[in-house]
Design an enzyme around this catalytic site. Structure first.
Site, PDB file in Angstrom:
ATOM      1  N   CYS A   2      -9.817  29.070 -15.407  1.00 41.27           N
ATOM      2  CA  CYS A   2     -10.671  30.054 -16.234  1.00 41.27           C
ATOM      3  C   CYS A   2     -10.289  31.388 -16.178  1.00 41.27           C
ATOM      4  O   CYS A   2      -9.742  31.883 -14.944  1.00 41.27           O
ATOM      5  CB  CYS A   2     -12.201  29.800 -15.693  1.00 41.27           C
ATOM      6  N   ARG A  27      -2.308  30.465 -17.346  1.00 41.97           N
ATOM      7  CA  ARG A  27      -3.009  29.849 -16.238  1.00 41.97           C
ATOM      8  C   ARG A  27      -3.506  28.547 -16.565  1.00 41.97           C
ATOM      9  O   ARG A  27      -4.088  27.769 -15.638  1.00 41.97           O
ATOM     10  CB  ARG A  27      -4.367  30.602 -16.068  1.00 41.97           C
ATOM     11  N   TRP A  79     -11.216  26.313 -18.375  1.00 34.95           N
ATOM     12  CA  TRP A  79     -10.440  25.205 -17.789  1.00 34.95           C
ATOM     13  C   TRP A  79     -11.732  24.249 -17.109  1.00 34.95           C
ATOM     14  O   TRP A  79     -12.275  24.618 -16.461  1.00 34.95           O
ATOM     15  CB  TRP A  79      -9.814  25.552 -16.604  1.00 34.95           C
ATOM     16  N   ASN A 104     -15.649  32.332 -13.880  1.00 31.47           N
ATOM     17  CA  ASN A 104     -14.464  31.532 -13.097  1.00 31.47           C
ATOM     18  C   ASN A 104     -15.253  31.262 -11.975  1.00 31.47           C
ATOM     19  O   ASN A 104     -15.560  31.868 -11.318  1.00 31.47           O
ATOM     20  CB  ASN A 104     -13.514  32.421 -13.137  1.00 31.47           C
ATOM     21  N   GLY A 105     -14.860  29.809 -11.585  1.00 31.22           N
ATOM     22  CA  GLY A 105     -15.302  29.451 -10.390  1.00 31.22           C
ATOM     23  C   GLY A 105     -16.548  28.276 -10.831  1.00 31.22           C
ATOM     24  O   GLY A 105     -16.469  27.666 -11.704  1.00 31.22           O
ATOM     25  N   GLU A 484       8.712  16.228  -4.778  1.00 38.14           N
ATOM     26  CA  GLU A 484       8.547  17.357  -5.823  1.00 38.14           C
ATOM     27  C   GLU A 484       9.097  16.942  -6.994  1.00 38.14           C
ATOM     28  O   GLU A 484       8.697  17.304  -8.028  1.00 38.14           O
ATOM     29  CB  GLU A 484       9.404  18.676  -5.053  1.00 38.14           C
ATOM     30  N   LYS A 488       6.875  17.013 -10.473  1.00 38.76           N
ATOM     31  CA  LYS A 488       7.349  17.890 -11.694  1.00 38.76           C
ATOM     32  C   LYS A 488       7.307  16.950 -12.872  1.00 38.76           C
ATOM     33  O   LYS A 488       6.906  17.485 -14.050  1.00 38.76           O
ATOM     34  CB  LYS A 488       8.884  18.329 -11.404  1.00 38.76           C
ATOM     35  N   GLU A 491       3.771  16.067 -14.019  1.00 37.70           N
ATOM     36  CA  GLU A 491       2.884  17.050 -14.654  1.00 37.70           C
ATOM     37  C   GLU A 491       3.348  17.458 -15.845  1.00 37.70           C
ATOM     38  O   GLU A 491       2.484  17.962 -16.671  1.00 37.70           O
ATOM     39  CB  GLU A 491       2.487  18.324 -13.625  1.00 37.70           C
ATOM     40  N   HIS A 507       8.473  -0.752   3.121  1.00 35.26           N
ATOM     41  CA  HIS A 507       7.147  -0.836   4.105  1.00 35.26           C
ATOM     42  C   HIS A 507       5.941  -0.926   2.730  1.00 35.26           C
ATOM     43  O   HIS A 507       4.759  -0.959   3.415  1.00 35.26           O
ATOM     44  CB  HIS A 507       6.817   0.406   5.070  1.00 35.26           C
ATOM     45  N   LYS A 610      -2.264  26.959 -14.181  1.00 35.49           N
ATOM     46  CA  LYS A 610      -1.217  27.668 -13.147  1.00 35.49           C
ATOM     47  C   LYS A 610      -1.825  28.035 -11.680  1.00 35.49           C
ATOM     48  O   LYS A 610      -1.243  28.159 -10.752  1.00 35.49           O
ATOM     49  CB  LYS A 610      -0.602  28.803 -13.879  1.00 35.49           C
TER      50      LYS A 610
HETATM   51  C1  AGP Z   1       3.606  22.772  -9.365  1.00 33.19           C
HETATM   52  O1  AGP Z   1       4.509  22.763 -10.234  1.00 33.19           O
HETATM   53  C2  AGP Z   1       2.023  22.991  -9.787  1.00 33.19           C
HETATM   54  N1  AGP Z   1       1.710  23.453 -10.823  1.00 33.19           N
HETATM   55  C3  AGP Z   1       1.209  23.154  -8.567  1.00 33.19           C
HETATM   56  O2  AGP Z   1       1.125  22.199  -7.698  1.00 33.19           O
HETATM   57  C4  AGP Z   1       1.369  24.585  -7.586  1.00 33.19           C
HETATM   58  O3  AGP Z   1       2.349  24.305  -6.915  1.00 33.19           O
HETATM   59  C5  AGP Z   1      -0.007  24.545  -6.813  1.00 33.19           C
HETATM   60  O4  AGP Z   1      -0.945  24.347  -7.428  1.00 33.19           O
HETATM   61  C6  AGP Z   1       0.044  25.496  -5.783  1.00 33.19           C
HETATM   62  O5  AGP Z   1       0.166  26.751  -6.394  1.00 33.19           O
HETATM   63  P1  AGP Z   1       0.230  28.265  -5.940  1.00 33.19           P
HETATM   64  O6  AGP Z   1       1.829  28.267  -5.046  1.00 33.19           O
HETATM   65  O7  AGP Z   1       0.219  29.348  -6.641  1.00 33.19           O
HETATM   66  O8  AGP Z   1      -0.642  28.303  -4.449  1.00 33.19           O
END
Ligand code: AGP
Length: 615
Positions: A2, A27, A79, A104-105, A484, A488, A491, A507, A610
């Site tokens: 948000c 965001r 959001w 927000n929150g 990672e 990527k 997402e 395993h 974000k």
């Molecule tokens: C990564 O591509 C993400 N969008 C997400 O995992 C991000 O790294 C995570 O939310 C942490 O964010 P920050 O580094 O701003 O704390």
């Protein structure tokens, strides 16, 4: 997540609020709205989806004179947390068309408050936790309280993490704000005040910013700002002069921010390196400040991509400096009663500096008596302000939701922490330190070479774009990269993807292998490559589509691979020490090109934010 923006004391306030909301788009959000007070009337416009829907509505209403000119307005990008994505649940939320709130929150005790308010006759139109706020304000204003007093009574009632702004038709030249754990900045103008979830959202209006502290509330008037702490004591908070970043936040000729951010790594990584290496081999990190007066263990906490960077950091710091490292998910750390035996220092990693999970882990570490440090990109963010010592990645704003340049720059600092600690505790000789610093300086051109794998990656992307599931494998330093790479891909392309340590396949995860499931392995000749190739062979024998991203020597050893992406030839030590940095480039490019093939929203993927400012 948000975003909140408000303007007080400027003509066309609604328009200025929308401009601020545009800057918060990165965001992540799923609906938006604005409200203003004009000629004693509260006017609200909301819409689902992107801001363009809201601006079209605003434009139409202004043209038809349904929406009046105004000098006070609040706006929001939502959001969804409580309640689905809908017009009703979009903010601003109102009470009796007299109070508007943007928030927000999460108000954690909203259910009980809602029950009480419903019994008093308040009618809830949304399924949100937020709607208790306008009704609570209404209740207290009806009892004869002014906006400030009403706000204070509301704060007594609510629990949770929040940053909210309240606007009332009864107090048409005032705004009430409060924050607790969610970010909020107040901007000071000439005969005007502004509020934003971050300073950038209002830097088109002012460069003079005040960050509220947790538990603060404030009453804004055109010519006055009163800030109070949680005990209602009037306080003054520091005014910070920021620089407008407007010029920097463009796609620079690319179609997507993510693409731009992948390609600019050659330019921005030297910015990170140069602030930490002086005179070719002097590492500028103050390990006394860091909490390393003597050799002790380090705890690293972070979320998502930053957490995977932390995992790589553990491998490096243990290998290079012989210092034990524990890496924990920030969201787990504070709730699991961790032991701090043998530790004096905590490192959190965060691009935004606002991830609430990471912030809470940091506060908990502080409570436990640890020295707190951060690798952070956004200067002035909450984490930056609260830690004892910040190490800045300095790669400029990252707008694409998928972290790219922030990951590689975090790795740069982690590598230098490892080398610096190695030096401090005599684990490295002078020539080794020099050599490792040289490796860092070779990085930009190596990244440029890695970007040249793009055409090979495009072919892989075309081939796997319709897969239902993809498996990523890596060993050693490349194990976190497998995680990672999978994050990527999932997402931004919405393809199910999992990363595993290559040796773990047998395993359990090997049960997932069926005909044509893509198995992507990152591999480098580091002495352990034969083991990984055996793991790959096991997947191949069960029908997997094998995709190998590796150096030539490894590729030659795996002639059974269906697709290969050959990375350029680098010096052995460079390649094996910095493999996660190098391989993150094809991992990023692959996710980007698969997403493009599938036509998804690369920069603002569904459901994601974000800056994740809820727990
Ligand atoms: C990564 O591509 C993400 N969008 C997400 O995992 C991000 O790294 C995570 O939310 C942490 O964010 P920050 O580094 O701003 O704390």
């Amino acid at each position: 997540m948000c975003g909140v923006v408000a303007v007080l004391g400027k003509e066309n306030a609604s328009q200025l609020v929308v401009e601020g909301l545009k800057k918060l788009e990165y965001r992540g959000y799923d609906s938006a709205g604005i409200a203003s007070v004009s000629q004693g009337l509260l006017q609200t416009i909301k819409s689902e989806g992107k801001l363009v829907n809201l601006t079209q509505k605003l434009h139409r209403s202004t043209k038809e004179k349904l929406y009046l000119n105004n000098s006070i307005a609040v706006g929001h990008t939502r959001w969804a947390t409580h309640g689905n994505i809908s017009f009703e649940n979009a903010h601003p939320l109102t009470s009796e068309n007299k109070i508007a709130i943007v928030h927000n929150g999460i108000i954690e005790n909203f259910e009980i408050l809602k029950k009480d308010l419903t019994s008093l006759g308040y009618n809830f139109k949304s399924k949100t936790d937020t709607e208790v706020l306008p009704h609570l304000f209404m209740k207290y204003i009806k009892l004869g309280n002014d906006l400030l007093e009403a706000g204070r009574l509301v704060l007594k009632d609510i629990k949770g993490a929040f940053a909210f702004v309240a606007m009332s038709v009864d107090f048409p030249n005032q705004l009430f704000v409060s924050r607790n754990s969610s970010p909020l900045a107040i901007g000071l103008g000439d005969n005007a005040k502004f509020i934003g979830s971050d300073a950038h959202s209002i830097d088109h209006l002012t460069q003079r910013i005040i960050y509220l502290e947790d538990g603060d509330h404030a009453l804004l008037k055109i010519n006055n700002l009163d800030i109070f702490d949680k005990d209602y004591k009037k306080v003054s908070r520091k005014i910070i002069n920021i620089h407008a970043e407007i010029g920097l936040i463009t796609k620079g000729g690319y179609n997507h921010f993510m693409e731009k951010e992948i390609f600019e790594q050659t330019v921005v990584l030297p910015q990170t390196t140069s602030s930490f290496i002086k005179n070719k081999s002097e590492i500028v990190i103050d390990f006394d400040k860091f909490g390393f007066k003597k050799k002790q263990s380090l705890i690293i906490c972070a979320a998502g991509t930053s957490y995977y960077a932390g995992m790589v950091g553990k491998y490096w710091i243990e290998q290079i400096a012989d210092i034990p490292v524990i890496v924990d998910l920030a969201s787990e750390y504070r709730y699991r009663k961790p032991s701090i035996f043998g530790q004096s220092s905590m490192l959190v990693i965060s691009q935004s500096g606002e991830s609430l999970d990471t912030l809470m882990a940091l506060r908990y570490g502080k409570e436990l008596g640890l020295k707190t440090n951060a690798i952070v990109n956004v200067e002035g963010s909450t984490i930056d302000r609260e830690v004892d010592y910040s190490l800045y990645t300095r790669v400029g704003p990252e707008i694409g939701v998928a972290s790219t340049k922030s990951f590689t720059s975090q790795l740069v600092i982690l590598f230098l922490i490892a080398v610096g600690l190695g030096k401090r505790f005599n684990n490295l000789k002078t020539f080794q330190i020099k050599k490792k610093c040289q490796l860092m300086n070779m990085l930009p051109s190596a990244v440029a070479n890695m970007l040249e794998t793009e055409n090979q990656i495009k072919l892989v992307a075309k081939n796997i774009k319709n897969s239902k599931s993809v498996i990523f494998l890596g060993r050693g330093l490349l194990y976190p990269l497998a995680l990672e790479g999978a994050l990527k891909l999932k997402e931004i392309s919405y393809i199910h993807a999992e990363g595993f340590a290559a040796g773990e396949m047998k395993h359990g995860p090997i049960a997932l292998i069926e005909e044509n499931v893509p198995v992507i392995m990152f591999l480098i000749s580091d002495g352990n490559e034969n083991k990984s190739i055996s793991n790959l062979q096991e997947a191949h024998s069960r029908g997997a589509k094998i995709i190998l991203i590796a150096d030539k020597k490894c590729i030659d050893k795996a002639p059974f691979a269906h697709f290969t992406v050959e990375i350029p030839d680098f010096e052995n030590e460079f390649q094996s020490s910095l493999s996660p940095l190098l391989m993150s480039i094809p991992a990023q490019l692959l996710a980007f090109h698969v997403a493009k093939e599938r036509g998804t929203d690369v920069d603002q993927p569904r459901n994601l934010a974000k800056s994740v400012t809820v727990e």
